[in-house]
Motif scaffolding. Structure first.
Motif, PDB file in Angstrom:
ATOM      1  N   ILE A  67       0.817  -1.203   0.000  1.00 21.45           N
ATOM      2  CA  ILE A  67       0.000   0.000   0.000  1.00 21.45           C
ATOM      3  C   ILE A  67       0.859   1.264   0.000  1.00 21.45           C
ATOM      4  O   ILE A  67       0.489   2.274  -0.607  1.00 21.45           O
ATOM      5  N   GLY A  68       2.010   1.229   0.667  1.00 19.13           N
ATOM      6  CA  GLY A  68       2.872   2.412   0.774  1.00 19.13           C
ATOM      7  C   GLY A  68       3.286   2.965  -0.572  1.00 19.13           C
ATOM      8  O   GLY A  68       3.267   4.180  -0.785  1.00 19.13           O
ATOM      9  N   VAL A  69       3.658   2.063  -1.496  1.00 15.81           N
ATOM     10  CA  VAL A  69       4.077   2.509  -2.833  1.00 15.81           C
ATOM     11  C   VAL A  69       2.911   3.153  -3.570  1.00 15.81           C
ATOM     12  O   VAL A  69       3.050   4.223  -4.169  1.00 15.81           O
ATOM     13  N   ASN A  70       1.746   2.509  -3.521  1.00 16.23           N
ATOM     14  CA  ASN A  70       0.570   3.062  -4.200  1.00 16.23           C
ATOM     15  C   ASN A  70       0.160   4.415  -3.603  1.00 16.23           C
ATOM     16  O   ASN A  70      -0.201   5.344  -4.322  1.00 16.23           O
ATOM     17  N   LEU A  71       0.228   4.510  -2.285  1.00 13.42           N
ATOM     18  CA  LEU A  71      -0.156   5.745  -1.620  1.00 13.42           C
ATOM     19  C   LEU A  71       0.799   6.879  -1.960  1.00 13.42           C
ATOM     20  O   LEU A  71       0.369   8.014  -2.218  1.00 13.42           O
ATOM     21  N   ALA A  72       2.094   6.595  -1.988  1.00 14.76           N
ATOM     22  CA  ALA A  72       3.091   7.613  -2.334  1.00 14.76           C
ATOM     23  C   ALA A  72       2.894   8.089  -3.775  1.00 14.76           C
ATOM     24  O   ALA A  72       2.950   9.296  -4.058  1.00 14.76           O
ATOM     25  N   THR A  73       2.658   7.133  -4.670  1.00 13.18           N
ATOM     26  CA  THR A  73       2.415   7.495  -6.072  1.00 13.18           C
ATOM     27  C   THR A  73       1.146   8.336  -6.202  1.00 13.18           C
ATOM     28  O   THR A  73       1.116   9.342  -6.922  1.00 13.18           O
ATOM     29  N   GLY A  74       0.100   7.936  -5.486  1.00 15.42           N
ATOM     30  CA  GLY A  74      -1.161   8.660  -5.539  1.00 15.42           C
ATOM     31  C   GLY A  74      -1.056  10.075  -5.015  1.00 15.42           C
ATOM     32  O   GLY A  74      -1.598  11.013  -5.609  1.00 15.42           O
ATOM     33  N   ILE A  75      -0.350  10.260  -3.890  1.00 12.48           N
ATOM     34  CA  ILE A  75      -0.185  11.597  -3.322  1.00 12.48           C
ATOM     35  C   ILE A  75       0.605  12.490  -4.272  1.00 12.48           C
ATOM     36  O   ILE A  75       0.303  13.684  -4.425  1.00 12.48           O
ATOM     37  N   ALA A  76       1.611  11.920  -4.933  1.00 14.02           N
ATOM     38  CA  ALA A  76       2.386  12.690  -5.912  1.00 14.02           C
ATOM     39  C   ALA A  76       1.502  13.147  -7.075  1.00 14.02           C
ATOM     40  O   ALA A  76       1.561  14.308  -7.506  1.00 14.02           O
ATOM     41  N   VAL A  77       0.651  12.235  -7.570  1.00 11.88           N
ATOM     42  CA  VAL A  77      -0.269  12.581  -8.662  1.00 11.88           C
ATOM     43  C   VAL A  77      -1.255  13.652  -8.201  1.00 11.88           C
ATOM     44  O   VAL A  77      -1.537  14.611  -8.922  1.00 11.88           O
ATOM     45  N   MET A  78      -1.763  13.515  -6.989  1.00 12.79           N
ATOM     46  CA  MET A  78      -2.720  14.479  -6.449  1.00 12.79           C
ATOM     47  C   MET A  78      -2.081  15.850  -6.272  1.00 12.79           C
ATOM     48  O   MET A  78      -2.701  16.883  -6.539  1.00 12.79           O
ATOM     49  N   PHE A  79      -0.832  15.875  -5.823  1.00 19.10           N
ATOM     50  CA  PHE A  79      -0.114  17.139  -5.664  1.00 19.10           C
ATOM     51  C   PHE A  79       0.009  17.850  -7.015  1.00 19.10           C
ATOM     52  O   PHE A  79      -0.218  19.060  -7.108  1.00 19.10           O
ATOM     53  N   VAL A  80       0.366  17.110  -8.047  1.00 18.39           N
ATOM     54  CA  VAL A  80       0.493  17.699  -9.384  1.00 18.39           C
ATOM     55  C   VAL A  80      -0.857  18.228  -9.865  1.00 18.39           C
ATOM     56  O   VAL A  80      -0.946  19.314 -10.447  1.00 18.39           O
ATOM     57  N   TYR A  81      -1.910  17.472  -9.604  1.00 16.24           N
ATOM     58  CA  TYR A  81      -3.255  17.892 -10.029  1.00 16.24           C
ATOM     59  C   TYR A  81      -3.666  19.198  -9.347  1.00 16.24           C
ATOM     60  O   TYR A  81      -4.151  20.126 -10.002  1.00 16.24           O
ATOM     61  N   VAL A  82      -3.483  19.268  -8.019  1.00 15.21           N
ATOM     62  CA  VAL A  82      -3.862  20.472  -7.274  1.00 15.21           C
ATOM     63  C   VAL A  82      -3.037  21.666  -7.732  1.00 15.21           C
ATOM     64  O   VAL A  82      -3.560  22.772  -7.921  1.00 15.21           O
TER      65      VAL A  82
END
Length: 361
Positions: free
Chosen positions: A305-320
């Protein structure tokens, strides 16, 4: 719907609410630590007032703000858990395609989108208005310029213009008022007054030491007087610069204000249009963020889950970040605010489509 669909939909909504309920107390705690001194500085301010007038509306505003982030994190968390528990492998072996797997997710995204649209267009603006009134009264320093407008001019329609040297909203009194009426490019009437005062009860203006000049082809007529009670096609509310207040207007009121301003010849309305378009584009992003999150977490990865969560937060940061930049650029005069507000959804919609097609394989 199958039992499996209900299972995924329930996990979708429960995890989303749980994530949102984690983020909100953190925001409240930070806000309390920053403002506790200001609260204590007002002996007449009760705890009930703070909760009802400030934190109730604070929670509504930030719950709406954190909604895309909470949704994205929630989908990644519980989808990654399904993957790590090999539940997705069992679904795949049962010949459930990725498209069919997305079905309950899309139902959940639809429910969130409908709720977010209602919040953005109606609930949050009224809530923001009450919250900002509280902040203005108790949390910010009152400045003289807060209730004063100077050198104000406005085009009411194609043929009518007004001008004010100054207007004080606290005393409802203005100085050196002028209203001009034109026929084409020719001035046909001009009314001036040394003072103008708004009477809230009668919904009328009182002009003091006024002069009315009417222009004809061969002669002019001039009328003067001490006091004149009259009405105009405007009120003191029209003297306010409302781009800062756009967040406080429900969408129907905001749309009406934009239309009236456009008829009055206001050149740059992009600040208002950005706010109006954002109220729809942000809830629609629920679909895009859901697809991206599911596609990222669908396949079991080393690291869990850690890898997926880190990737997701990075994508979300770029989106915001992309969304905030687009809002600023969309508010510039001459820009197409609709295109700029929707560009983040268009770009990340393309990313969602790519990840969806890749996950289907």
């Amino acid at each position: 719907m199958r039992i499996l669909d209900w299972y995924i939909l329930k996990r979708y909504l429960v995890t989303f609410l749980f994530t949102l309920l984690i983020l909100i107390p953190i925001a409240v705690a930070i806000d309390v630590s920053e403002k506790v001194d200001k609260f204590l500085a007002h002996s007449d301010l009760t705890a009930m007032q703070i909760i009802d007038q400030h934190y109730k509306n604070f929670i509504i505003y930030y719950a709406n703000t954190f909604m895309p982030l909470a949704l994205f994190i929630a989908v990644i968390l519980f989808t990654s858990k399904l993957s790590n528990n090999t539940e997705i492998v069992a679904m795949t072996n049962a010949k459930i395609s990725f498209t069919r797997f997305l079905y309950p997710y899309m139902i959940g995204a639809t429910l969130v989108t409908i709720f977010a649209l209602a919040m953005n267009h109606f609930v949050v603006p009224n809530s923001s208005k009450e919250r900002k009134e509280f902040e203005k009264q108790y949390l910010t320093r009152k400045k003289y310029t807060d209730h004063l407008v100077q050198n104000f001019s406005l085009q009411l329609n194609d043929s009518t213009y007004i001008y004010l040297k100054s207007y004080n909203f606290k005393s409802s009194n203005g100085t050196y008022f002028t209203i001009e009426n034109y026929k084409g490019i020719e001035l046909v009437q001009k009314l001036t007054a040394d003072n103008i005062r708004w009477n809230e009860n009668d919904q009328k203006f009182r002009l003091t030491r006024y002069k009315l000049r009417k222009l004809y082809k061969e002669k002019d007529s001039i009328f003067t007087g001490v006091n004149l009670d009259t009405t105009f096609a405007f009120t003191p509310k029209d003297f306010l610069f409302k781009s800062a207040l756009a967040q406080e207007m429900p969408s129907d009121e905001l749309s009406e204000f934009i239309e009236i301003s456009r008829k009055r010849g206001v050149k740059n309305l992009n600040a208002y249009l950005v706010e109006l378009h954002k109220r729809t584009s942000l809830p629609i992003s629920s679909y895009i963020l859901t697809i991206i999150a599911v596609a990222l977490a669908f396949k079991k990865k080393r690291g869990g889950i850690g890898v997926n969560l880190a990737t997701g937060i990075a994508v979300m940061f770029v989106y915001v970040f992309f969304m905030k930049v687009a809002e600023v650029l969309g508010g510039v005069a001459g820009a197409n605010s609709f295109i700029y507000v929707w560009i983040p959804n268009i770009v990340f919609g393309g990313l969602a489509l790519y990840l969806y097609l890749n996950a289907r394989k």
